[in-house]
Scaffold this motif. Structure first.
Motif, PDB file in Angstrom:
ATOM      1  N   LYS A   1       0.843  -1.202   0.000  1.00 37.73           N
ATOM      2  CA  LYS A   1       0.000   0.000   0.000  1.00 37.73           C
ATOM      3  C   LYS A   1       0.873   1.244   0.000  1.00 37.73           C
ATOM      4  O   LYS A   1       1.950   1.261   0.616  1.00 37.73           O
TER       5      LYS A   1
ATOM      6  N   ARG B   1       4.549   7.818  -6.634  1.00 37.92           N
ATOM      7  CA  ARG B   1       3.577   7.253  -7.584  1.00 37.92           C
ATOM      8  C   ARG B   1       4.191   7.132  -8.980  1.00 37.92           C
ATOM      9  O   ARG B   1       3.985   6.146  -9.687  1.00 37.92           O
TER      10      ARG B   1
ATOM     11  N   PHE C   1      -3.550   2.368  -3.441  1.00 38.66           N
ATOM     12  CA  PHE C   1      -3.322   3.762  -3.030  1.00 38.66           C
ATOM     13  C   PHE C   1      -4.358   4.137  -1.973  1.00 38.66           C
ATOM     14  O   PHE C   1      -5.555   4.178  -2.253  1.00 38.66           O
TER      15      PHE C   1
ATOM     16  N   THR D   1      -0.806  12.063 -12.665  1.00 40.11           N
ATOM     17  CA  THR D   1      -0.596  12.360 -11.242  1.00 40.11           C
ATOM     18  C   THR D   1      -0.599  13.862 -10.956  1.00 40.11           C
ATOM     19  O   THR D   1      -0.075  14.293  -9.916  1.00 40.11           O
TER      20      THR D   1
END
Ligand code: GSF
Length: 204
Positions: free
Chosen positions: A3, A17, A29, A200
């Motif tokens: 995670k 990321r 995420f 992102t």
């Protein structure tokens, strides 16, 4: 499953990321904003900061520099940190500059959230100077090259792109880094063509 805990605006989380995506590493995420009262970040990182990477066995690692080094190490896909010591130093120095720019800019952002009478103009000026000197150093390092270090796309470019994106998010009408440093502007445009950067972009 592993995670990543982080927010959608944090440039340090964005760096992780992008690295994970470049390295084709899957993760879940978990969005958690460390400033909110309901945050669980301190349960994973005593410093209460994101990003945090939680491994399969439940162990948590931080900060972003430790995480990206780990990710580059565990997947052979698209190496982003050179193994040789000198090229590695060039990339990491660039990352340190980019991260330092974000740290200084974030301190100003937080200082300005305090009541006007409690803010220190000297402190703000000191931090803004760091941002401007950092940008100038990055522009000098980049010079006329396409990429920040070692003539190739590396972690250095990812870190710098995240710092520039953060300045756009928080200081678009105050710090005109594009006009001051056309080379960084071209680099940023080149980076923004990459899907992992496009996907992102910070969301407020
Ligand atoms: C910085 C992380 C950080 O400042 C790293 O991971 O590279 N050196 C660390 N994270 C901020 C969010 S942001 O500005 O990206 C954070 O979590 N702040 C919460 C707090 O309590 O300081």
């Amino acid at each position: 499953m592993t995670k990543l805990i982080g927010s959608l605006t944090s440039p340090f989380v964005r760096k992780v990321r992008i690295v994970a995506a470049e390295k084709h590493i899957d993760y879940e995420f978990i969005i958690d904003v460390p400033w909110e009262a309901t945050t669980h970040v301190p349960d994973f990182n005593p410093l209460g900061k994101v990003p945090v990477w939680v491994m399969e066995d439940g162990r948590a690692i931080y900060d972003s520099r430790v995480i990206v080094e780990y990710l580059d190490h565990i997947s052979p896909v698209h190496p982003l940190i050179p193994r040789e010591v000198r090229p590695c130093l060039a990339v990491k120095r660039c990352e340190a500059l980019a991260d330092g720019i974000i740290d200084a800019a974030a301190l100003v952002f937080m200082e300005r959230k305090r009541p006007a009478t409690q803010q220190s103009p000297e402190w703000i000026a000191r931090q803004i100077n760091k941002v401007n000197r950092g940008l100038a150093a990055l522009a000098t390092d980049l010079s006329k090259n396409d990429w920040c270090a070692e003539g190739a796309y590396t972690l250095a470019d990812i870190a710098v792109g995240c710092a520039l994106g953060y300045l756009d998010l928080r200081y678009s009408d105050e710090i005109d880094w594009r006009r001051a440093h056309p080379g960084l502007s071209e680099l940023f445009d080149r980076l923004m063509e990459r899907p992992n950067f496009k996907n992102t972009v910070p969301v407020v």
